[in-house]
Design a protein around this motif. Structure first.
Motif, short mmCIF file in Angstrom:
data_model
loop_
_atom_site.label_atom_id
_atom_site.label_comp_id
_atom_site.label_asym_id
_atom_site.label_seq_id
_atom_site.Cartn_x
_atom_site.Cartn_y
_atom_site.Cartn_z
N ALA A 254 0.82 -1.21 0.00
CA ALA A 254 0.00 0.00 0.00
C ALA A 254 0.85 1.26 0.00
CB ALA A 254 -0.92 0.01 1.22
N HIS A 255 2.10 1.16 0.42
CA HIS A 255 3.02 2.32 0.45
C HIS A 255 2.40 3.50 1.20
CE1 HIS A 255 5.97 0.52 -2.13
NE2 HIS A 255 5.11 0.36 -3.11
N GLY A 256 1.66 3.22 2.25
CA GLY A 256 1.06 4.29 3.04
C GLY A 256 -0.19 4.90 2.43
N ASP A 257 -0.67 4.37 1.31
CA ASP A 257 -1.85 4.91 0.64
C ASP A 257 -3.10 4.18 1.14
OD1 ASP A 257 -3.82 5.84 -1.00
OD2 ASP A 257 -2.75 5.47 -2.88
N ASP A 258 -3.88 4.83 2.01
CA ASP A 258 -5.04 4.17 2.59
C ASP A 258 -6.21 4.07 1.62
OD1 ASP A 258 -5.83 6.77 2.51
OD2 ASP A 258 -6.08 7.02 4.68
N ARG A 259 -6.06 4.54 0.38
CA ARG A 259 -7.12 4.42 -0.61
C ARG A 259 -7.09 3.07 -1.31
NH1 ARG A 259 -5.55 9.55 -4.06
NH2 ARG A 259 -3.55 8.49 -3.68
N ILE A 260 -5.98 2.35 -1.21
CA ILE A 260 -5.84 1.05 -1.86
C ILE A 260 -6.52 -0.02 -1.01
CG2 ILE A 260 -4.23 -0.69 -2.71
CD1 ILE A 260 -2.20 1.47 -3.16
N THR A 261 -7.42 -0.78 -1.63
CA THR A 261 -8.13 -1.83 -0.90
C THR A 261 -7.32 -3.12 -0.91
OG1 THR A 261 -9.31 -2.69 -2.83
CG2 THR A 261 -10.32 -0.84 -1.64
N LEU A 262 -7.71 -4.03 -0.04
CA LEU A 262 -7.05 -5.33 0.01
C LEU A 262 -7.20 -6.07 -1.30
CD1 LEU A 262 -5.62 -7.57 1.63
CD2 LEU A 262 -7.88 -8.37 2.32
N GLU A 263 -8.39 -6.01 -1.90
CA GLU A 263 -8.61 -6.70 -3.17
C GLU A 263 -7.69 -6.15 -4.26
OE1 GLU A 263 -10.35 -9.36 -4.00
OE2 GLU A 263 -10.86 -9.60 -1.90
N GLN A 264 -7.48 -4.83 -4.25
CA GLN A 264 -6.58 -4.23 -5.24
C GLN A 264 -5.15 -4.69 -5.04
OE1 GLN A 264 -7.63 -0.13 -4.47
NE2 GLN A 264 -8.78 0.05 -6.38
N LEU A 265 -4.73 -4.80 -3.78
CA LEU A 265 -3.38 -5.30 -3.49
C LEU A 265 -3.24 -6.75 -3.96
CD1 LEU A 265 -2.61 -3.88 0.07
CD2 LEU A 265 -1.52 -3.24 -2.09
N LEU A 266 -4.27 -7.56 -3.69
CA LEU A 266 -4.23 -8.96 -4.14
C LEU A 266 -4.15 -9.04 -5.67
CD1 LEU A 266 -6.85 -10.52 -1.69
CD2 LEU A 266 -4.43 -11.13 -1.82
N GLN A 267 -4.91 -8.19 -6.34
CA GLN A 267 -4.89 -8.19 -7.81
C GLN A 267 -3.52 -7.77 -8.34
OE1 GLN A 267 -8.14 -5.67 -8.98
NE2 GLN A 267 -9.71 -7.08 -8.22
N LEU A 268 -2.91 -6.75 -7.71
CA LEU A 268 -1.57 -6.32 -8.13
C LEU A 268 -0.56 -7.45 -7.95
CD1 LEU A 268 -1.30 -2.67 -6.72
CD2 LEU A 268 -1.14 -3.36 -9.12
N ALA A 269 -0.62 -8.09 -6.78
CA ALA A 269 0.33 -9.19 -6.52
C ALA A 269 0.10 -10.34 -7.49
CB ALA A 269 0.18 -9.67 -5.07
N ALA A 270 -1.17 -10.63 -7.82
CA ALA A 270 -1.47 -11.70 -8.77
C ALA A 270 -0.96 -11.36 -10.17
CB ALA A 270 -2.97 -11.96 -8.80
N GLN A 271 -1.05 -10.08 -10.55
CA GLN A 271 -0.51 -9.64 -11.85
C GLN A 271 1.00 -9.87 -11.90
OE1 GLN A 271 -1.68 -5.56 -12.44
NE2 GLN A 271 -3.86 -6.04 -12.42
N ARG A 272 1.67 -9.63 -10.80
CA ARG A 272 3.13 -9.82 -10.76
C ARG A 272 3.51 -11.29 -10.76
NH1 ARG A 272 3.23 -4.54 -6.91
NH2 ARG A 272 3.02 -3.10 -8.66
N VAL A 273 2.63 -12.13 -10.22
CA VAL A 273 2.83 -13.58 -10.37
C VAL A 273 2.76 -13.95 -11.85
CG1 VAL A 273 1.80 -15.85 -9.97
CG2 VAL A 273 2.05 -14.26 -8.08
#
Length: 376
Positions: A254-273
């Motif tokens: 999240a880099h300190g950005d409280d606007r990012i949701t957990l689902e968005q973080l999961l999607q980003l990590a899945a894209q990097r996979v």
């Protein structure tokens, strides 16, 4: 009064939607799970879809493939494309009459969380449903507490999505039971290594997520490299085959950005996979590209492992051992001194010590500050 208590307890059970055009199959599934789950049943995919839209208490979906009006694949596509977050994130267990690799692969591509065959033993069916219900509960609780979590940790929340490389091929080659064994071994390994404050979630067969508050990408990258290295040393024997597996890990923060949701973080990590998979697998990928022992971050460098170096050398791969030869020498010096004291063979200990001493000590400062440390 007793009936009222029983009713209240019953409403607390996780709710499962069973979608199958066979009344006998639905009845059989309900009989197997009714003591653990509250069940709703529908006879086709269209009715199942309407139930999902109208019933917010559903936590897990079990769907057959071949059904009238809307088949299981069509239902799965609708669920994953839904704009309702409570619907598109639901765990979906696809059930099929046969263990068809083509059907399993298509279901996974469409976003199925798990896949089983009809006739799966009750113990295994219930265990899988309990894991999926726990995943749904974990996601819901994490999203609900997202604001407090970010405020408490100043937005430092990171996510790792961890995938067994070529999992489908592994199941196709050796059988689904071997794939499940690999999945369980990885689950056990993760449970032993993550911190108490971290959360492990089962995303799909051969795929997990780790949600880590107060952890930055450098720390997560170092952990991912240690985990990847640990899984490489595991050798499983199946009949006459020796099976090795590798992992690809995607990182997001999240880099300190409280606007990012957990689902968005999961999607980003899945894209990097997916990026790591496209590079051939056995990769750790962050927002800046591939993470390696050389660029993981000064404070999060990998602790040197003699066992890992020996394994790599035996497998004919000496590049990593060569890069870290000075650190390995420094680690081995006490053992070499003991060997020399016992056998008196004239080992050049002083010269080895001088060469090792000239290496930069990458770990001397790792204890400074409140850095994140996982067990290794």
């Amino acid at each position: 009064m007793a009936e009222q208590v029983m009713s209240e307890v019953g409403t607390q059970l996780p709710r499962v939607l069973i979608v199958d055009d066979s009344r006998m199959v639905r009845a059989s599934l309900i009989k197997q799970i009714r003591d653990k789950f509250d069940v709703r049943e529908e006879g086709d995919g269209e009715a199942g879809w309407q139930a999902l839209l109208l019933d917010p208490t559903i936590e897990v979906v079990i769907s057959d493939i071949g059904m009238p009006r809307l088949d299981g694949f069509g239902l799965l596509e609708r669920i994953r494309a839904s704009r309702l977050s409570r619907v598109n994130a639901l765990p979906v267990l696809i059930i099929s009459g046969e263990d068809e690799n083509e059907a399993r692969l298509r279901a996974q591509q469409l976003g199925a969380t798990d896949f089983i065959t009809k006739g799966t033993p009750r113990v295994e069916l219930v265990a899988r449903l309990e894991a999926l219900a726990k995943l749904a509960q974990t996601r819901r609780e994490l999203e609900q507490s997202r604001e407090q979590l970010v405020r408490r940790n100043r937005g430092d929340v990171s996510v790792m999505v961890i995938e067994v490389d070529h999992y489908d091929r592994l199941c196709e080659t050796y059988g689904h039971s071997v794939g499940q064994l690999v999945h369980r071994k990885l689950s056990k390994l993760l449970s032993a290594k993550v911190r108490k404050e971290d959360t492990i979630a089962h995303l799909a067969e051969g795929q997990f997520a780790v949600i880590s508050p107060t952890a930055d990408l450098d720390a997560c990258g170092a952990f991912a490299l240690r985990l990847r290295r640990a899984i490489e040393t595991i050798v499983m024997t199946y009949k006459e085959h020796r099976i090795r597996v590798s992992l690809t890990v995607g990182l997001a923060s999240a880099h300190g950005d409280d606007r990012i949701t957990l689902e968005q973080l999961l999607q980003l990590a899945a894209q990097r996979v997916a990026e790591g998979r496209a590079m051939g697998g056995n990769r750790v990928v962050s927002d800046s590209g591939e993470v390696t022992p050389d660029n993981v971050g000064r404070f999060s460098r990998l602790a040197v492992s003699v066992d890992h170096a020996l394994t790599q050398i035996r497998n004919g791969s000496t590049d990593e051992a060569r890069r870290r030869l000075r650190e390995l020498t420094q680690t081995l010096l006490p053992l070499l001194e003991l060997i020399e004291s016992e056998y008196r063979v004239g080992l050049p200990l002083q010269e080895l010590g001088e060469k090792a001493q000239s290496a930069t000590d990458l770990h001397a400062t790792s204890t400074l500050g409140a850095r994140t440390v996982w067990r290794t």
